[in-house]
Write an enzyme that holds these catalytic residues in place. Structure first.
Site, mmCIF file in Angstrom:
data_model
loop_
_atom_site.group_PDB
_atom_site.id
_atom_site.type_symbol
_atom_site.label_atom_id
_atom_site.label_comp_id
_atom_site.label_asym_id
_atom_site.label_seq_id
_atom_site.Cartn_x
_atom_site.Cartn_y
_atom_site.Cartn_z
ATOM 1 N N SER A 120 0.830 -1.217 0.000
ATOM 2 C CA SER A 120 0.000 0.000 0.000
ATOM 3 C C SER A 120 0.859 1.258 0.000
ATOM 4 O O SER A 120 0.579 2.213 -0.740
ATOM 5 C CB SER A 120 -0.966 0.003 1.181
ATOM 6 N N HIS B 20 -2.120 -8.854 2.175
ATOM 7 C CA HIS B 20 -1.745 -7.592 2.857
ATOM 8 C C HIS B 20 -2.856 -7.292 3.876
ATOM 9 O O HIS B 20 -3.127 -8.119 4.736
ATOM 10 C CB HIS B 20 -1.551 -6.534 1.780
ATOM 11 N N HIS C 90 5.779 -12.910 7.323
ATOM 12 C CA HIS C 90 5.972 -11.519 6.924
ATOM 13 C C HIS C 90 7.148 -11.430 5.959
ATOM 14 O O HIS C 90 8.097 -12.209 6.068
ATOM 15 C CB HIS C 90 6.235 -10.613 8.136
ATOM 16 N N ARG D 46 3.335 -5.168 16.945
ATOM 17 C CA ARG D 46 1.923 -4.743 16.892
ATOM 18 C C ARG D 46 1.040 -5.886 17.377
ATOM 19 O O ARG D 46 0.054 -5.665 18.066
ATOM 20 C CB ARG D 46 1.548 -4.337 15.447
ATOM 21 N N ASP E 176 -2.005 -8.822 11.925
ATOM 22 C CA ASP E 176 -3.390 -9.222 11.694
ATOM 23 C C ASP E 176 -3.839 -10.414 12.533
ATOM 24 O O ASP E 176 -5.022 -10.759 12.535
ATOM 25 C CB ASP E 176 -3.589 -9.541 10.201
HETATM 26 N N1 CMX Z 1 1.243 -19.886 5.941
HETATM 27 C C1 CMX Z 1 1.649 -20.780 5.014
HETATM 28 N N2 CMX Z 1 2.645 -20.553 4.145
HETATM 29 C C2 CMX Z 1 3.289 -19.386 4.265
HETATM 30 C C3 CMX Z 1 2.950 -18.415 5.230
HETATM 31 C C4 CMX Z 1 1.855 -18.696 6.094
HETATM 32 N N3 CMX Z 1 1.429 -17.836 6.987
HETATM 33 N N4 CMX Z 1 3.767 -17.362 5.095
HETATM 34 C C5 CMX Z 1 4.580 -17.653 4.060
HETATM 35 N N5 CMX Z 1 4.293 -18.865 3.558
HETATM 36 C C6 CMX Z 1 4.865 -19.509 2.386
HETATM 37 C C7 CMX Z 1 4.663 -18.600 1.180
HETATM 38 O O1 CMX Z 1 3.353 -18.752 0.632
HETATM 39 C C8 CMX Z 1 5.756 -19.064 0.252
HETATM 40 O O2 CMX Z 1 5.322 -20.272 -0.340
HETATM 41 P P1 CMX Z 1 5.685 -20.609 -1.898
HETATM 42 O O3 CMX Z 1 7.155 -20.716 -1.915
HETATM 43 O O4 CMX Z 1 4.958 -21.879 -2.152
HETATM 44 O O5 CMX Z 1 5.175 -19.459 -2.698
HETATM 45 C C9 CMX Z 1 6.874 -19.412 1.230
HETATM 46 O O6 CMX Z 1 6.261 -19.618 2.509
HETATM 47 C C10 CMX Z 1 7.915 -18.317 1.365
HETATM 48 O O7 CMX Z 1 7.261 -17.105 1.684
HETATM 49 P P2 CMX Z 1 8.001 -15.964 2.555
HETATM 50 O O8 CMX Z 1 9.205 -15.521 1.777
HETATM 51 O O9 CMX Z 1 8.216 -16.434 3.943
HETATM 52 O O10 CMX Z 1 6.892 -14.856 2.614
HETATM 53 P P3 CMX Z 1 6.557 -13.729 1.533
HETATM 54 O O11 CMX Z 1 7.454 -12.572 1.779
HETATM 55 O O12 CMX Z 1 6.506 -14.273 0.146
HETATM 56 O O13 CMX Z 1 5.057 -13.353 1.925
HETATM 57 C C11 CMX Z 1 3.288 -12.877 3.404
HETATM 58 C C12 CMX Z 1 4.767 -12.657 3.101
HETATM 59 C C13 CMX Z 1 2.856 -11.962 4.542
HETATM 60 C C14 CMX Z 1 2.466 -12.493 2.148
HETATM 61 C C15 CMX Z 1 3.072 -14.363 3.782
HETATM 62 O O14 CMX Z 1 3.775 -14.660 4.968
HETATM 63 C C16 CMX Z 1 1.609 -14.747 3.937
HETATM 64 O O15 CMX Z 1 0.956 -15.067 2.927
HETATM 65 N N6 CMX Z 1 1.050 -14.684 5.201
HETATM 66 C C17 CMX Z 1 -0.343 -14.962 5.435
HETATM 67 C C18 CMX Z 1 -1.154 -13.732 5.042
HETATM 68 C C19 CMX Z 1 -0.925 -12.591 6.030
HETATM 69 O O16 CMX Z 1 -0.985 -12.770 7.234
HETATM 70 N N7 CMX Z 1 -0.721 -11.366 5.487
HETATM 71 C C20 CMX Z 1 -0.630 -10.161 6.319
HETATM 72 C C21 CMX Z 1 0.720 -9.503 6.300
HETATM 73 C C22 CMX Z 1 0.696 -8.253 7.133
HETATM 74 C C23 CMX Z 1 0.598 -7.010 6.277
HETATM 75 O O17 CMX Z 1 -0.469 -6.717 5.762
HETATM 76 O O18 CMX Z 1 1.602 -6.307 6.159
#
Ligand code: CMX
Length: 424
Positions: free
Chosen positions: A233, A263, A309, A318, A364
């Protein structure tokens, strides 16, 4: 706004000189290397631009203008806005001045409600919120003054004016959308004796007999205010504002990114996940049951919402602030109990699963359970609350970007063929 503006007027020339010197002295030094994998993975870890309002340390989480978040959890959202902009907390007069600006502009124009009423009844509250912000673009001081030939060194002032006028309206807009979308009855007018968060609580019409919901919303709006510059964002609004699109366009763009489930929408997803657990187990599951439930979800290729994250490698402060609030104010509640239990179970599961780089909770993971407890149960509304708060960060970043004359964003993309022929 005069006191805030005066402080910025004092700071801006000093900071401009400081940055000019920094570029003269260190302009040719390298701050980042980018490899091919990073170019294919959302530019993760690439240091490529500056944001001074806040920074996120992998090990400590959010630091606002040098202050670790957990050191300032008791300040008001209005105070954090002043801090984001100026690097210090406001004194009593400065706070009062800002609060009175927010009160002066808190009425949402009538045409906005007409537009919202014309939208489909089942519109997502984020679509309504972002549409409303965009529909007010004609109010922009920046746009009017730009069209009149405003000099470049005054851009930041017009951004600040737009920002304050917009922020002033967001509690009314959010609460109005809440009442309209969820059939809560007539709109409730704002009250100039209340603070920014207090007005939101008042206008939702939700009961808050002991004032704890008000305290929660002060905390909520404070905690979500900013998270450095590279999140979806912030970066989206930064990019759009760099084209000199006014704050209404740029904030709306940023919030459209916040509406994504990876996000800001994760807070809605997270509570949905917690409520499903409650329904499946008819209350609080055991640790073993919860662990199996999480494994099933992961094995079905789904993420655990509220965990992981892109930058953090520790429990998000947070989250810590919210869980501490819940532990202090909430007793014997299944929904909060599940959130608490997830914190014991999920990091171990995610570590064993081995994919997520960060197995810890993010912002979250806990917020929804608290809102739910205080009667705000419509979880597809939650990202609107995130948006109300995050607009403070987007506006603060925008004010400084224009004050420092940061040009239009235009990184260079490359093709896969370019990589094949140029990288050995
Ligand atoms: N559950 C399961 N798998 C997860 C995970 C979770 N909570 N967090 C990361 N992973 C997976 C990713 O999907 C990715 O899988 P692939 O290799 O198959 O694509 C792998 O682990 C590596 O990801 P990462 O490098 O650790 O995380 P990213 O930087 O790509 O993504 C985030 C970060 C937040 C999008 C991810 O951790 C996620 O999807 N979390 C759940 C959704 C969430 O809580 N989002 C809110 C974030 C807060 C905000 O808004 O800032």
């Amino acid at each position: 706004m005069d006191l805030l503006k005066n402080e910025l007027k004092r700071q801006i020339p000093e900071t401009q000189d400081d940055i000019k010197k920094l570029i003269q002295e260190k302009g040719n030094q390298k701050i980042s290397d980018v490899n091919v994998a990073q170019a294919f993975s959302g530019m993760r870890g690439v240091k490529a631009f500056v944001c001074d309002t806040s920074s996120v340390s992998a090990e400590k989480g959010l630091i606002i203008r040098g202050k670790p978040l957990l050191d300032i959890i008791n300040i008001l959202p209005e105070e954090v806005f002043f801090l984001l902009l100026t690097g210090r907390l406001p004194n009593k007069n400065e706070l009062k001045d800002l609060q009175s600006d927010f009160c002066q502009d808190f009425m949402v124009p009538e045409y906005v409600w007409d537009i919202l009423k014309a939208m489909p009844q089942d519109s997502h509250p984020m679509t309504m919120f972002n549409t409303a912000i965009l529909s007010m673009q004609g109010e922009s001081v920046f746009r009017k003054r730009y069209d009149e030939g405003m000099p470049k060194n005054e851009y930041w002032e017009a951004i600040l004016e737009d920002g304050i006028q917009l922020l002033a309206k967001l509690p009314s807009l959010g609460a109005g959308i809440y009442r309209m979308r969820f059939n809560k009855g007539e709109m409730i007018l704002p009250d100039s004796n209340k603070d920014w968060a207090g007005n939101f609580v008042h206008m939702t019409g939700l009961s808050d007999q002991n004032g704890d919901f008000h305290k929660l919303m002060q905390l909520y709006f404070m905690l979500h205010c900013d998270h450095e510059g590279g999140n979806v964002s912030a970066f989206a609004s930064h990019t759009v504002a760099s084209a000199l699109s006014d704050p209404y366009y740029a904030v709306s763009a940023g919030l459209n990114g916040l509406a994504g489930p990876l996000h800001g929408l994760a807070n809605q997803e997270c509570l949905k996940f917690v409520l499903n657990i409650r329904d499946e187990f008819n209350g609080l599951p055991t640790e073993k049951e919860l662990s199996e439930y999480c494994w099933n979800r992961l094995n079905n290729g789904r993420v655990i919402p509220g965990y992981g994250h892109a930058v953090l490698r520790c429990p998000d402060p947070r989250f810590t602030a919210f869980i501490n609030f819940g532990q202090k104010h909430i007793k014997n509640d299944d929904v909060f109990g599940i959130v608490d239990l997830l914190f014991d179970v999920v990091p171990g599961v995610l570590k064993e699963h081995g994919k997520a780089k960060n197995p810890w909770p993010n912002v979250d993971a806990a917020s929804g359970s608290l809102l739910y407890y205080y009667g705000l149960k419509e979880f597809n509304f939650y990202t609107v609350l995130f948006s109300i708060s995050r607009t403070m960060g987007m506006i603060s970043q925008m004010v400084w970007e224009r004050a420092l004359g940061i040009p239009i964003t235009r990184p260079k993309s490359i093709t896969s063929d370019w990589i094949k022929s140029n990288i050995r």
